[in-house]
Structure formats: structure tokens, C-alpha cells
Scaffold this motif. Structure first.
Motif, PDB file in Angstrom:
ATOM      1  N   UNK A   1      11.987 -14.089  -2.769  1.00 19.83           N
ATOM      2  CA  UNK A   1      10.626 -13.539  -2.802  1.00 19.83           C
ATOM      3  C   UNK A   1      10.558 -12.322  -3.721  1.00 19.83           C
ATOM      4  N   UNK A   2       9.420 -11.673  -3.663  1.00 20.88           N
ATOM      5  CA  UNK A   2       9.144 -10.535  -4.549  1.00 20.88           C
ATOM      6  C   UNK A   2      10.118  -9.382  -4.242  1.00 20.88           C
ATOM      7  N   UNK A   3      10.574  -8.693  -5.282  1.00 22.65           N
ATOM      8  CA  UNK A   3      11.589  -7.644  -5.081  1.00 22.65           C
ATOM      9  C   UNK A   3      10.936  -6.368  -4.526  1.00 22.65           C
ATOM     10  N   UNK A   4      11.769  -5.539  -3.883  1.00 21.52           N
ATOM     11  CA  UNK A   4      11.268  -4.282  -3.309  1.00 21.52           C
ATOM     12  C   UNK A   4      10.663  -3.403  -4.407  1.00 21.52           C
ATOM     13  N   UNK A   5      11.305  -3.413  -5.591  1.00 19.41           N
ATOM     14  CA  UNK A   5      10.802  -2.580  -6.690  1.00 19.41           C
ATOM     15  C   UNK A   5       9.408  -3.033  -7.106  1.00 19.41           C
ATOM     16  N   UNK A   6       9.210  -4.364  -7.179  1.00 21.26           N
ATOM     17  CA  UNK A   6       7.886  -4.882  -7.563  1.00 21.26           C
ATOM     18  C   UNK A   6       6.840  -4.541  -6.498  1.00 21.26           C
ATOM     19  N   UNK A   7       7.269  -4.580  -5.229  1.00 23.74           N
ATOM     20  CA  UNK A   7       6.329  -4.251  -4.142  1.00 23.74           C
ATOM     21  C   UNK A   7       5.899  -2.778  -4.270  1.00 23.74           C
ATOM     22  N   UNK A   8       6.897  -1.894  -4.471  1.00 18.84           N
ATOM     23  CA  UNK A   8       6.596  -0.462  -4.596  1.00 18.84           C
ATOM     24  C   UNK A   8       5.655  -0.206  -5.772  1.00 18.84           C
ATOM     25  N   UNK A   9       5.917  -0.950  -6.833  1.00 17.31           N
ATOM     26  CA  UNK A   9       5.101  -0.816  -8.027  1.00 17.31           C
ATOM     27  C   UNK A   9       3.632  -1.179  -7.738  1.00 17.31           C
ATOM     28  N   UNK A  10       3.459  -2.299  -7.022  1.00 20.36           N
ATOM     29  CA  UNK A  10       2.092  -2.745  -6.694  1.00 20.36           C
ATOM     30  C   UNK A  10       1.422  -1.769  -5.725  1.00 20.36           C
TER      31      UNK A  10
ATOM     32  N   UNK B   1       0.021  -9.958   0.378  1.00 24.79           N
ATOM     33  CA  UNK B   1      -0.062 -10.749   1.626  1.00 24.79           C
ATOM     34  C   UNK B   1       0.347 -12.196   1.365  1.00 24.79           C
ATOM     35  N   UNK B   2      -0.149 -12.735   0.221  1.00 22.32           N
ATOM     36  CA  UNK B   2       0.140 -14.129  -0.118  1.00 22.32           C
ATOM     37  C   UNK B   2       1.647 -14.328  -0.309  1.00 22.32           C
ATOM     38  N   UNK B   3       2.364 -13.244  -0.580  1.00 17.87           N
ATOM     39  CA  UNK B   3       3.813 -13.356  -0.762  1.00 17.87           C
ATOM     40  C   UNK B   3       4.562 -12.891   0.487  1.00 17.87           C
ATOM     41  N   UNK B   4       3.816 -12.803   1.593  1.00 19.91           N
ATOM     42  CA  UNK B   4       4.453 -12.487   2.874  1.00 19.91           C
ATOM     43  C   UNK B   4       4.690 -11.003   3.104  1.00 19.91           C
ATOM     44  N   UNK B   5       4.017 -10.160   2.313  1.00 19.70           N
ATOM     45  CA  UNK B   5       4.223  -8.711   2.471  1.00 19.70           C
ATOM     46  C   UNK B   5       2.974  -8.094   3.105  1.00 19.70           C
ATOM     47  N   UNK B   6       3.174  -7.429   4.259  1.00 21.78           N
ATOM     48  CA  UNK B   6       2.053  -6.763   4.926  1.00 21.78           C
ATOM     49  C   UNK B   6       2.121  -5.266   4.627  1.00 21.78           C
TER      50      UNK B   6
ATOM     51  N   UNK C   1       1.843   4.466   2.235  1.00 22.70           N
ATOM     52  CA  UNK C   1       1.755   3.042   2.582  1.00 22.70           C
ATOM     53  C   UNK C   1       3.154   2.480   2.784  1.00 22.70           C
ATOM     54  N   UNK C   2       3.378   1.930   3.982  1.00 27.90           N
ATOM     55  CA  UNK C   2       4.658   1.269   4.275  1.00 27.90           C
ATOM     56  C   UNK C   2       4.464  -0.229   4.109  1.00 27.90           C
ATOM     57  N   UNK C   3       5.565  -0.979   3.993  1.00 30.44           N
ATOM     58  CA  UNK C   3       5.409  -2.434   3.924  1.00 30.44           C
ATOM     59  C   UNK C   3       6.443  -3.166   4.758  1.00 30.44           C
ATOM     60  N   UNK C   4       6.022  -4.384   5.164  1.00 37.34           N
ATOM     61  CA  UNK C   4       6.889  -5.232   5.986  1.00 37.34           C
ATOM     62  C   UNK C   4       6.957  -6.611   5.351  1.00 37.34           C
ATOM     63  N   UNK C   5       8.149  -7.209   5.341  1.00 36.84           N
ATOM     64  CA  UNK C   5       8.243  -8.571   4.831  1.00 36.84           C
ATOM     65  C   UNK C   5       8.222  -9.532   6.029  1.00 36.84           C
ATOM     66  N   UNK C   6       7.402 -10.613   5.908  1.00 32.13           N
ATOM     67  CA  UNK C   6       7.303 -11.594   6.992  1.00 32.13           C
ATOM     68  C   UNK C   6       8.706 -12.082   7.366  1.00 32.13           C
ATOM     69  N   UNK C   7       8.978 -12.157   8.649  1.00 30.04           N
ATOM     70  CA  UNK C   7      10.257 -12.700   9.078  1.00 30.04           C
ATOM     71  C   UNK C   7      11.340 -11.624   9.230  1.00 30.04           C
ATOM     72  N   UNK C   8      11.072 -10.410   8.722  1.00 32.96           N
ATOM     73  CA  UNK C   8      12.077  -9.332   8.860  1.00 32.96           C
ATOM     74  C   UNK C   8      12.068  -8.789  10.272  1.00 32.96           C
TER      75      UNK C   8
END
Ligand code: ATP
Ligand code: ZN
Length: 480
Positions: A426-435, A459-464, A473-480
């Protein structure tokens, strides 16, 4: 091959020609956010998601906008019952909407305008209508004068005089707005503030917008004065879409949309599945029992304009159908070398297109997919049990790639782990932080459409995303 669409406005099938070659602007009336979405909403969102995907498959660049109605009596009532605010209720169900739609594989829209973020545009439009003589203020409210708009009724085919006869030409005395209207069919563009309710400043005093005006303002702001395709459920043809046309076209003097498309209702025992009627099954309840792609298949198996009667048998049949497709889709993952060339069969694609080009006949397109899937299932069994196939493996590889490509067009992708290929990280942590950073900047610039879009993309990539006090802003990956 030409794409033919049934246009509610002309009441006939027409070849599709966009305003600007190669580009399609599309607007869908979205959800009033006061409860979880039900199967009816799922149908609307899935149908137009697939229409958008299909237009892209044909080579169009599509700009797709869907709104959230976040100012409404029903949201207010819920907020009152729960001793919270309209904004909190709306936020909660917008979040739930994104979760549900991501599970159903509905791609996020390019922007999600909200009534609360469009107040300037709404007020400008009401003012313009008033200046042009289509609207009048009355005791803190502003009403649209339907008799001033000679085309009123052109979408729904309803004539004011017939409506009038139906209503005995009388003003309903139990409607508190009735005495403020010059004509019983006039509708509110702006409603004066009631005590204890959220309200906004305006040239007509404190108040809030009516429902119909928000879409006219959002279409204009997001897509311009005339768009290619305006869509929504058939329950919106009258009065919502009729009123949108009256508002927008009176203001601009131009057509609001060239094509008006409407999906049929999901019904329960002959009645519309509806939050207000309480006869609904939420997407969450459904997905506890059924595969989301079976739900998609149920929706796509029916002609999009016809009603669907909800039943467990229907969903069971769709589940069986999905298993057949799944078996076909797993063929390549199980039996083909990973580097086999991604060549597709143009003749099969042509048959798929011929079906779907006729007013989005997805069921006809699915028939081509099932034909391929059944052959691949049979040949997969041959390989497993006899170690060989009836036809040559290179031909089967081409059919498999065709099946994968066309399934994607319908949003029926199989998760890679179901096909025994390596699971993507899935999407990397760095890309998530960037977004997240981009979203924070968008919020600072009050570009809520962009910040909603980024949230939906993640969200579509499973990141809340979880917004915390202090702008963190914190984030969670689905299934973690
Ligand atoms: N039963 C249904 N079948 C298909 N589409 C539906 C159904 N109910 C609502 N929709 C569509 O979903 C979108 C959002 O609807 P909205 O939030 O306004 O629901 P609603 O009609 O107010 O809800 P309800 O009638 O359930 O109280 C609209 O495009 C509407 O046409
Ligand atoms: Zn609308």
C-alpha cells in the motif's frame, strides 16, 4: 461505435457529444448527511462511479463532482435529539460515507462541495435571481417565483396548471411557509433564521439556504454554467432537478446540463428504500453478510434506470455470480507466469463496448465477462486435474488480461491476495505524511474541496485520518 444515452430531458436516446471534445463534466447530487448510507445510496454511487470509469475507459477525461448536503432540517433534528450540533452530525456521517464507499470500491469524486462551504456562491445566486425578477423576499425568507420561468416543468414533464388542479389551487394552511409565498409552487431559496438554529448573515437577514439552490451554486462554482452530464436518483427529477434548472437557467440564460441521467430506485416491497421511511438496510449491515463486490454486481446486473427490488435471494444470486467472476480472475494469478504480456482481445472488448454503449447496459457488458470467466474456470480445473488445457495458454492469457481490464472498468477488481499474488504494502508512510501536509495547507487556505478530496483519496487506500486539537493530524492504516 457511438455512446448512446437516454436523456430524461428529451425523453429519448441520444448520441453522447461532450461540450469540449475529450472532456466530460459530471455532477451527482449526493447525500444528506444525517444517517448511515443504505443500499439505495450505494446504488446511486456505484452506478455513477461505473459510468465515470466507463467514460474514462472510452478515453474521456472526466471531472466528477458530488456534493454533501450538510444544512438540512433532518440533520438539525438529529443534532437536537443527540444534544449536539448540525456540524458534528454532518461530520460523523460524512466520515461514515467515505468508509462505506471505499469498501464498495467507489472512487472518490474530484471534489465534495458542501452547502456550508458554498454560502457565498449561494447568496450571490439568490441575489442575481432577485435582481432579475425571479425571486422575491418575504418576511425574512426568499422565494423563487416559478411562474416567471416559462420552461418550468420541462425536465419532469409536469405542468404547473396540472399541479395546481391536483392541489385544488389552494394554499395548504398547515404549511407555515405557505402564507409567505405568492404562489403555492414557489419554493424557498433562503429561509430566515429560527431561534436556536445555525444561521448565516445575508442581505435578507440571518438565515440559511434552501436545498435546491446549493446544487445550482455548486455546479456553477465547480464546473461552470453549462455541464455535460447531471445525474442523480429518479426521485430527484421533481422537484429537486426541476428547481435546479429553474434557478440556474434563469440566472445564466444557458442550459444547466446537456444530459440528465437518472438511476432507478432500490425498493423494498414496492416502496423506495428510504431513511425517512425507515425501511432501509445500511451498507454496513449488508457488508457484514455479503462481499462488497457481490453488492456491486447486484447493482450492475440491473438496467440502471429500472428499479431493483431488494431481497436476500437477489444478493445470494449476485454472490454466486461474483464467485464465478472471482474464479476467472484468479486464473492468471494461479496459472500464468507473472511476467506474461498484458495483451487484450479487441474483439471481446468490442462486444463489451457494443453492449455498454447502449445506454450503459452494464448487464450486457457483464455477460461478456461471465463468458470469459467461465472458460477460464473450466481451463483452470483442467490444469489442476489433468495438467493441461483445451486451448493454448497464450490465448488464455489474452482472455485473462481482457477479463481483468474489463472487470476494472466495472470496479470489480479482485484484491490481489485473493489471487495468491504478493500482497501490496500500500501507500508508503512518507507519501501519507506528504498528503497530510498538502491537506493541512488546503485547509489553511479554506480550500475544503481539496482537503476533503485528499481525505477521500487516503480513505480509498485504507488510511483513516484523525484530526486532533492544535491542527495535528494522525493516521491509521486499515487492519493495523
Ligand atoms: N432507494 C434509493 N434507491 C436509489 N437511490 C436512492 C435511494 N434513496 C436515495 N437515493 C439517492 O441517493 C442520493 C442521496 O439521497 P439523499 O441523501 O437525498 O437521500 P434521501 O432521499 O434524503 O434519503 P431518504 O429518502 O432515504 O430519507 C440521491 O441521488 C438519491 O436519489
Ligand atoms: Zn442536487
Amino acid at each position: 461505435m457511438t455512446l448512446i444515452l437516454y436523456n430524461t430531458l428529451s425523453r429519448r436516446e441520444e448520441p453522447f457529444t461532450p461540450l469540449i471534445p475529450g472532456i466530460v463534466s459530471m455532477y451527482c447530487c449526493g447525500i444528506t448527511v444525517y444517517d448511515y448510507c443504505h443500499l439505495g445510496h450505494a446504488r446511486t454511487c456505484v452506478v455513477w462511479d461505473v459510468v465515470r470509469r466507463y467514460l474514462e475507459y472510452l478515453g474521456y477525461k472526466v471531472r466528477y463532482i458530488q456534493n454533501f448536503t450538510d444544512i438540512d432540517d433532518k440533520i438539525l433534528n438529529r443534532a437536537k435529539n443527540e444534544h449536539t450540533t448540525m456540524a458534528a452530525v454532518a461530520e460523523r456521517f460524512i466520515e461514515a460515507y467515505f468508509e462505506d464507499m471505499a469498501k464498495l470500491g467507489v472512487r472518490p469524486a474530484d471534489a465534495y462541495p458542501r452547502a456550508t462551504h458554498t454560502l457565498d456562491g449561494i447568496k450571490r445566486l439568490v441575489y442575481e435571481l432577485e435582481q432579475k425578477g425571479y425571486a422575491y423576499p418575504s418576511d425574512g425568507d426568499v422565494y423563487y417565483s416559478v411562474r416567471r420561468f416559462s420552461d418550468y416543468g420541462k425536465l419532469s414533464g409536469r405542468k404547473l396548471d396540472d399541479l395546481q388542479a391536483g392541489a385544488s389551487g389552494r394554499v395548504e394552511t398547515d404549511d407555515p411557509e405557505a402564507i409567505k409565498k405568492q404562489d403555492p409552487f414557489d419554493f424557498a431559496l433562503w429561509k430566515g433564521a429560527k431561534s436556536g438554529e445555525p444561521s448565516w448573515d445575508s442581505p435578507w437577514g440571518q438565515g440559511r439556504p434552501g436545498w435546491h439552490i446549493e446544487c445550482s451554486a455548486m455546479v456553477k462554482e465547480q464546473l461552470g454554467e453549462t455541464i455535460d452530464i447531471h445525474v442523480g436518483g429518479s426521485d430527484l427529477i421533481f422537484p429537486h432537478h426541476e428547481n435546479e434548472i429553474a434557478q440556474s437557467e434563469a440566472a445564466t440564460g444557458k442550459p444547466l446540463a446537456h444530459y440528465w441521467l437518472h438511476n432507478g430506485m432500490v425498493k423494498v416491497a414496492g416502496e423506495k428504500m428510504s431513511k425517512s421511511l425507515g425501511n432501509f438496510i445500511t451498507i454496513r449491515e449488508l457488508l457484514a453478510k455479503y462481499d462488497p463486490l457481490a453488492v456491486r454486481l447486484l447493482i450492475l446486473g440491473a438496467q440502471y434506470r429500472k428499479p431493483i427490488d431488494f431481497s436476500d435471494e437477489g444478493l445470494q444470486a449476485a454472490t454466486n455470480g461474483w464467485h464465478t467472476l472471482q474464479e476467472g480472475l484468479s486464473f492468471g494469478y494461479k496459472h500464468l507466469p507473472p511476467d506474461n504480456p498484458a495483451i487484450t482481445d479487441q474483439e471481446l472488448e468490442n462486444r463489451f463496448q457494443e453492449a455498454v454503449n447502449h445506454d450503459f447496459n452494464f448487464a450486457g457488458g457483464l455477460a461478456v465477462l461471465f463468458e470469459i470467466a467461465k472458460e477460464l474456470r473450466k481451463e483452470g480445473n483442467n490444469l489442476t486435474h489433468a495438467g493441461k488445457t483445451d486451448s493454448n495458454l497464450a490465448q488464455l492469457a489474452v482472455k485473462w488480461h481482457t477479463l481483468v481490464k474489463l472487470s476494472r472498468v466495472l470496479g470489480l477488481e479482485m484484491a490481489a491476495d485473493q489471487g495468491e499474488t504478493p500482497v501490496s504494502e500500500g501507500i508508503s508512510a512518507a507519501d501519507i505524511e506528504n498528503l497530510i501536509q498538502q491537506r493541512t495547507e488546503a485547509k489553511k487556505a479554506k480550500n475544503y474541496a481539496e482537503s476533503d478530496r485528499i481525505r477521500a483519496e487516503l480513505k480509498a487506500q485504507g488510511i483513516t485520518l484523525i484530526d486532533q486539537p492544535g491542527g495535528v493530524t494522525k493516521w491509521l492504516r486499515e487492519g493495523d
